[in-house]
Design an enzyme around this catalytic site. Structure first.
Site, mmCIF file in Angstrom:
data_model
loop_
_atom_site.group_PDB
_atom_site.id
_atom_site.type_symbol
_atom_site.label_atom_id
_atom_site.label_comp_id
_atom_site.label_asym_id
_atom_site.label_seq_id
_atom_site.Cartn_x
_atom_site.Cartn_y
_atom_site.Cartn_z
ATOM 1 N N GLU A 1 38.602 50.173 36.765
ATOM 2 C CA GLU A 1 38.078 49.067 35.952
ATOM 3 C C GLU A 1 38.431 49.178 34.474
ATOM 4 O OE1 GLU A 1 34.256 47.556 37.345
ATOM 5 O OE2 GLU A 1 33.853 46.823 35.318
ATOM 6 N N GLU B 1 28.456 37.349 47.766
ATOM 7 C CA GLU B 1 29.681 38.087 47.375
ATOM 8 C C GLU B 1 30.911 37.393 47.966
ATOM 9 O OE1 GLU B 1 29.667 40.438 45.151
ATOM 10 O OE2 GLU B 1 27.843 41.628 45.340
ATOM 11 N N ARG C 1 31.943 69.939 44.944
ATOM 12 C CA ARG C 1 32.904 69.253 44.045
ATOM 13 C C ARG C 1 33.728 68.183 44.753
ATOM 14 N NH1 ARG C 1 33.882 74.495 41.906
ATOM 15 N NH2 ARG C 1 32.525 74.792 40.121
ATOM 16 N N HIS D 1 22.420 41.439 37.591
ATOM 17 C CA HIS D 1 21.869 42.802 37.517
ATOM 18 C C HIS D 1 20.630 42.832 36.623
ATOM 19 C CE1 HIS D 1 25.592 45.377 38.818
ATOM 20 N NE2 HIS D 1 24.855 44.987 39.832
ATOM 21 N N LYS E 1 33.551 52.867 44.284
ATOM 22 C CA LYS E 1 32.452 53.017 43.322
ATOM 23 C C LYS E 1 31.251 53.541 44.087
ATOM 24 C CE LYS E 1 33.242 49.527 39.785
ATOM 25 N NZ LYS E 1 32.717 48.280 39.196
ATOM 26 N N ASN F 1 32.828 41.428 38.803
ATOM 27 C CA ASN F 1 31.464 41.371 38.272
ATOM 28 C C ASN F 1 31.033 39.948 37.922
ATOM 29 O OD1 ASN F 1 31.238 44.174 38.428
ATOM 30 N ND2 ASN F 1 32.213 44.428 36.429
ATOM 31 N N ARG G 1 39.698 44.695 37.321
ATOM 32 C CA ARG G 1 38.601 44.913 38.285
ATOM 33 C C ARG G 1 37.287 44.298 37.803
ATOM 34 N NH1 ARG G 1 37.191 50.194 42.056
ATOM 35 N NH2 ARG G 1 35.290 49.307 42.905
ATOM 36 N N LYS H 1 39.649 42.277 47.622
ATOM 37 C CA LYS H 1 39.108 43.479 46.957
ATOM 38 C C LYS H 1 40.188 44.565 46.890
ATOM 39 C CE LYS H 1 35.497 46.271 45.621
ATOM 40 N NZ LYS H 1 34.082 46.541 45.580
#
Ligand code: NAD
Ligand code: GLY
Length: 363
Positions: free
Chosen positions: A237, A185, A121, A252, A143, A245, A241, A227
Site C-alpha cells: 500500500e 465489499e 518469526r 471504520h 494484511k 479503502n 492499494r 484484488k
C-alpha cells in the site's frame, strides 16, 4: 474450480474457488511441501461446522492438525487471543516448517495470519475463508493483524498466505445479515475498478441474493481477480492499494465510535461508500445519477445508506477518522470516485464537506 493467481514473485500463490473444495485441503497443502504438524485456527461458529472435515482432509494427506477454537466475533481479534494461540502452538510443539490453516471469516483470517506472521518469526499459513467478505477480500493480500482498544487493526503485518481455498459451499450456512454485509465489499470492487461488474450486480442482484452457485462462483472470482491485480501492483500500500479503502475512512470510524457493536463491517462501509460517493460528487464531479446508482444498489441489498449522528457523535467520528492508519501528516485522506469504475486516492476532504455530507445522509 476456478483459479486466480496472486503475482508476487517468490511469494505468489493461488486462490482456488469452487464448491466442495474443503475435502481437498490436505492434498492442496501437501503440494506446498510443509512439515507434518499444523494447526487449524477457527471460531466457535465455524469450528462445529467445518473443523472436522478440514481435520480429516489434512489427516488423510498425512498431516497432524491441532484445532484451536477462538470465540466468534470481532472482540477475538485481540492480543489476548493471539497469546492464547501462541501458548497452544508451543504446547503442541509446532516448529518452523509447521503451518496454520485459518478456517473462518475475516476475524479468524486476520488473527490466525498474525499468529502465523509472528510465531517463531513467521511460519506458513493457508486461508480457508468461510464468509463472503473473507472470500472476496480479507483472505487475499496478506494484511493480517489485531485490534487495540485505541482502534481497529492497529497492530499487524504483511504476511501472504501460501494458498487461499474458497469453498463456496461453506457460504450456505452463513447468516443472511453476514452475507449481505459481504456484498458491500463486492459492490466496492465495481465502484473502484470495474463498471461492468457494477452493472452486472445491478442486473443480476436476485441471483446474487439467492446465492445462486454459478453467479456466486463468477462474482467471487472476479472480485479475487481485482484484488490480486491491485495487490500484485502494490503489495504494501504505497499507492494504488489504497483504492481498496473506498468508503472505509468513514466506515471504520463509524465502527469505532459504536464500539464495534452496532454495525457489521460491511454495513459501516455501505454508509461510508454512500458518503464517499456524495463527497465525490461535490469534489470530483461524480454525476448525481451515479451517486444515486451507488445508493440504490446498497439499498437494494438491504444495507444501510443513511446515518443520524448528534453533534457529539459527529465530533467523535471525525476524531476517530484521524486515528485511522490512512491519515498522513495529520490529514485524513479519502478515496473518491470520478465515475463508477474509476477512483483516485489520497484526496484531502475539508471537515466542512464531511459535516455537509452527513447532514444530507440523515434518515
Ligand atoms: P467474521 O469473521 O466475524 O465472521 C462473521 C460471522 O459469521 C462470525 O460470527 C462467524 O463465526 C460467522 N461465520 C463465518 N463463516 C460462517 C459460515 N460459513 N457459516 C456460519 N457462520 C459463519 O467477519 P467477516 O465479515 O468475515 O470479517 C470481518 C473482519 O475482516 C474484520 O475484522 C475486518 O477488519 C477484517 N477485514 C480484513 C481485511 C484484510 O485485508 N485483512 C479486509 C476486510 C476486512
Ligand atoms: N481490504 C483492504 C486491503 O486489503 O488492502
Amino acid at each position: 474450480m476456478r483459479l486466480v493467481k496472486v503475482p508476487l514473485g517468490e511469494r505468489s500463490y493461488s486462490i482456488r474457488i469452487g464448491a466442495g473444495l474443503l475435502g481437498g485441503l490436505g492434498e492442496q497443502c501437501a503440494r506446498l511441501k510443509p512439515g507434518r504438524r499444523c494447526a487449524i485456527i477457527t471460531d466457535a461458529n465455524v469450528g462445529p461446522r467445518y473443523a472436522a472435515p478440514a481435520q480429516s482432509a489434512l489427516e488423510a494427506a498425512g498431516f497432524h492438525p491441532l484445532v484451536i477454537t477462538v470465540p466468534a466475533g470481532e472482540t477475538a481479534k485481540s492480543l489476548a487471543t493471539v497469546q492464547r494461540c501462541y501458548d497452544q502452538l508451543a504446547a503442541a510443539r509446532l516448529e518452523r516448517r509447521s503451518f496454520i490453516v485459518a478456517l473462518g471469516g475475516g476475524v479468524v483470517g486476520d488473527l490466525a495470519g498474525f499468529v502465523a506472521a509472528t510465531y517463531l518469526r513467521g511460519i506458513a499459513f493457508v486461508q480457508v475463508p468461510t464468509t463472503l467478505l473473507a472470500q472476496v477480500d480479507s483472505s487475499v493480500g496478506g494484511k493480517v493483524g489485531v485490534n487495540l482498544r485505541a482502534g481497529k487493526n492497529l497492530v499487524g503485518a504483511f504476511h501472504q498466505p501460501r494458498l487461499v481455498l474458497c469453498d463456496l459451499e461453506t457460504l450456505r450456512t452463513l447468516p443472511e445479515r453476514e452475507y449481505r454485509a459481504g456484498l458491500a465489499e463486492v459492490i466496492k470492487y465495481g465502484i473502484i475498478y470495474d463498471a461492468a461488474l457494477f452493472r452486472r450486480l445491478e442486473r443480476d442482484l436476485d441471483g446474487v441474493l439467492a446465492r445462486d452457485p454459478e453467479t456466486l462462483a463468477s462474482v467471487v472470482t472476479r472480485c479475487c481477480q481485482i484484488k490480486a491485480d491491485v495487490v500484485g501492483q502494490d503489495e504494501t500500500e504505497s499507492g494504488l492499494r489504497a483504492i481498496l479503502n473506498f468508503g472505509h475512512t468513514i466506515g471504520h470510524a463509524l465502527e469505532a465510535i459504536s464500539r464495534y457493536g452496532r454495525f457489521l463491517h460491511g454495513e459501516a462501509i455501505s454508509i461510508g461508500q454512500v458518503a464517499a460517493a456524495r463527497l465525490s460528487a461535490a469534489l470530483l464531479g461524480l454525476s448525481q445519477k451515479e451517486v444515486e446508482r451507488v445508493r440504490e444498489l446498497f439499498a437494494r441489498v438491504g444495507l444501510p445508506t443513511t446515518i443520524r449522528l448528534n453533534a457529539a457523535q459527529e465530533a467523535a467520528l471525525l476524531a476517530a477518522m484521524r486515528l485511522d492508519k490512512k491519515v498522513s501528516g495529520g490529514e485524513v485522506k479519502f478515496v473518491l470516485a470520478r465515475r463508477i469504475g474509476e477512483v483516485v486516492w489520497g484526496q484531502a476532504v475539508p471537515d466542512e464537506w464531511i459535516h455537509r455530507t452527513l447532514a444530507e445522509m440523515r434518515d
